[in-house]
Write an enzyme that holds these catalytic residues in place. Structure first.
Site, mmCIF file in Angstrom:
data_model
loop_
_atom_site.group_PDB
_atom_site.id
_atom_site.type_symbol
_atom_site.label_atom_id
_atom_site.label_comp_id
_atom_site.label_asym_id
_atom_site.label_seq_id
_atom_site.Cartn_x
_atom_site.Cartn_y
_atom_site.Cartn_z
ATOM 1 N N SER A 39 89.992 -106.158 -11.085
ATOM 2 C CA SER A 39 91.165 -106.003 -12.014
ATOM 3 C C SER A 39 90.863 -104.958 -13.104
ATOM 4 O O SER A 39 92.018 -104.571 -13.458
ATOM 5 C CB SER A 39 91.647 -107.446 -12.696
ATOM 6 O OG SER A 39 90.671 -107.868 -13.676
ATOM 7 N N LYS A 82 90.352 -108.024 -20.186
ATOM 8 C CA LYS A 82 91.643 -107.506 -20.017
ATOM 9 C C LYS A 82 91.675 -106.459 -21.231
ATOM 10 O O LYS A 82 90.951 -106.492 -21.933
ATOM 11 C CB LYS A 82 92.774 -108.155 -19.947
ATOM 12 C CG LYS A 82 92.801 -109.214 -18.887
ATOM 13 C CD LYS A 82 92.908 -108.835 -17.304
ATOM 14 C CE LYS A 82 92.716 -109.809 -16.246
ATOM 15 N NZ LYS A 82 92.597 -109.410 -14.913
#
Length: 181
Positions: A39, A82
């Protein structure tokens, strides 16, 4: 016998001090973590080992584009990595063309691996007003990331942030320090 006993006690005290210092560093300063998944590609890859800086945010607030680590709410001992896109008090929205808007202005950034596809916009298709302690995060691999666009992750509260990804320790590339592009 007295001398042997003193040596044993001295060694035990030394080991106890080392263990206490190690615990303090891991609890309050930094810890190693491993990236699991794609990701955050191309910045971070599956299997990368990082040092998470746990001390910086005790002295300053997280900033846009910082890469942070936070726990996943629904699975114990699972942490997400993230990039911060939206800051407290801002409104975030992603349009059908995959453009990210902050308070109605297009966000100028080049961290995303590709343009966000319309089927991955998620809840960010509608304006999201961040609270005074909330952050909106995205993975760099925008079309292959579970992040604030999903209700499962949602906005990240300040208190949930463990720290920021600081140094890549394995595999080493460049100096290992994570830099903004």
């Amino acid at each position: 016998m007295n001398k042997v006993m003193k040596e044993m006690i001295s060694t035990l005290l030394y080991l106890l001090c080392v263990l206490c210092l190690t615990w303090a560093v891991i609890a309050f300063v930094g810890q190693r973590t491993e990236v699991d998944g794609q990701s955050m590609e191309p910045m971070l890859s599956d299997g990368d080992n990082l040092i998470v800086d746990k001390i910086t945010y005790r002295f300053r607030d997280p900033e846009r584009f910082d890469i942070i680590v936070f726990p996943f709410k629904y699975k114990e001992d699972t942490f997400y990595i993230k990039r911060i896109i939206g800051l407290p008090g801002e409104t975030v929205q992603i349009d059908e063309e995959g453009k990210i808007y902050i308070d109605g202005e297009i966000l100028e950034e080049n961290y995303g691996r590709e343009i966000i596809q319309s089927n991955t916009i998620g809840i960010a298709g509608e304006p999201i007003l961040l609270g005074e302690d909330e952050y909106f995060v995205l993975g760099d691999n925008r079309n292959n990331s579970m992040d604030s666009r999903t209700e499962v992750v949602g906005n990240i509260k300040r208190e949930e942030i463990i720290g920021r990804a600081w140094i890549r320790i394995w595999p080493l590339s460049d100096a290992g320090v994570l830099k903004h592009q």
